[in-house]
Design an enzyme around this catalytic site. Sequence first.
Site, PDB file in Angstrom:
ATOM      1  N   ASP A 121       0.831  -1.200   0.000  1.00 35.91           N
ATOM      2  CA  ASP A 121       0.000   0.000   0.000  1.00 35.91           C
ATOM      3  C   ASP A 121       0.866   1.251   0.000  1.00 35.91           C
ATOM      4  OD1 ASP A 121       0.737  -0.826   2.664  1.00 35.91           O
ATOM      5  OD2 ASP A 121      -0.589   0.748   3.435  1.00 35.91           O
ATOM      6  N   GLU A 188       0.133  -1.208   5.715  1.00 36.50           N
ATOM      7  CA  GLU A 188       1.133  -0.665   6.646  1.00 36.50           C
ATOM      8  C   GLU A 188       0.882   0.808   6.937  1.00 36.50           C
ATOM      9  OE1 GLU A 188       4.848   1.341   7.948  1.00 36.50           O
ATOM     10  OE2 GLU A 188       3.666   1.694   6.133  1.00 36.50           O
TER      11      GLU A 188
END
Length: 486
Positions: A121, A188
Amino acid sequence: MKRILLSLLVVVVALAGVLLTKALRFTSRQVQLEAPAAFTVDADAAAARLGGALRLKTLAAAEGQPAEDAAFAALHDYMREQYPRLHQALKREPVGAHSVLYTWTGTDASLRPALLLGHLDVVPVEPGTEASWTHPPYSGRVADGHVWGRGALDDKGSVFGILESVEALLAAGFQPKRTVLLAFGGDEEVGGREGAEAMAKLLRERGVTLESVLDEGGMIVSGTVPGVASPVALVGVSEKGFASAELVADGEGGHSSMPPPQTAVGVLSRAISRLEDAPMPARLRGGSRALFEFAGPEMGFGMRTLFANLWLFEPLVLRQLTAKATTNAAVRTTAAATMFEGSERDNVLPARARAVVNFRILPGDSVAGVLEHVRRVVDDPRVKVSTLGFISEPSPVSRMDSEAWSQLQRSVRQVFPDVVVAPYLMLGATDSRYFTGLSENVYRFMPLRLDGADLSRLHGKDERVSVKGYADAVRFYAQYVRNVAQ
């Protein structure tokens, strides 16, 4: 008087002798240089593949916004397409909606696995700033010797560098003796709960312990460590904890034309002022102390003497470090008042005032200790104190005397022979915090050279990685896997 002067002279000479002896014994802790095994990287082809990954807008769910599910699905398909050997040879396990765990089984089951971490991400681009980028943020364009796009540095550059290295090692017939795990989280940037935390839980449930963990973190920087002329590869051996304290004061409300001696806002203002005037104590410990233990021997004699004798000069060093915000954060738990709320109208007394203070917690301190500090310093029963939202304790300090540390040092120096490798304390959080209970050797390092201008690109405008730098990162990951897996 002569006896007093003579005694003082003896003390001075003795002290000088101790300082000099310690300085002379304060020798380099760098591993010896050795040539790496041959490894060829097609830099342009690798850059093009990274560019393809950067075109996919992989945003995790946050603040009521759903995740970009289609982008994540397309990224996983892209990984299968671009790295066929890896997907044929390694076991692939989806974890949650967007994360994935790969297992490259070694030939010796008695050895603890090594884990390489990364995340898929990216952070959003600030709305309205897209046109100010040199190249569109999700273009993945390769131009002017760089690969441009959100995630080039944080953290698709790491993930795809790892994938490139494993694909090439498989093509060369490499077989690991130690099992190698690749764990790529999908959230994350919003806490890692569904990705890294879930993968760590899965490994714990299987009874797996890890020889080492390597995640994103410090990079290779120049001019950052005073007194060290060489570039320094900063390896995070610990990271700070995170907690926000919510302070609430109740008032009577009413019209501002007849105010009490102190409103709820005034009560909280005094509390915040007290917190700012009474910071938590500064301490040179853990990764921050280790930085000077590894970098100090590479300095000139005067600076080397200083850091070889912290038993005497630590107060002086702390005074210098706490004088600047950037270095103060490395030696104490910091407090930052970030939110303040009162009445919604300028002529109405607040019935309730609320403030939020964000703490970044030094290893050795704790969330409970922070709350105790807040209550003691505020010292006002009218102010209620509690934690708000996400909290994370500071990580343990990883070992710097283990074989795993030596192998990481060795890998860095083999690919980047001009650098000094030094531990440090990471101020931010990474997915690695979920794995600290599985290994005493958790390290945070990205094998990229960054200058001052590039540091501002992290989470900022014009994020990019150089084609040459990315090829070096691929070489590093290949060398690291060979070293730890043999």
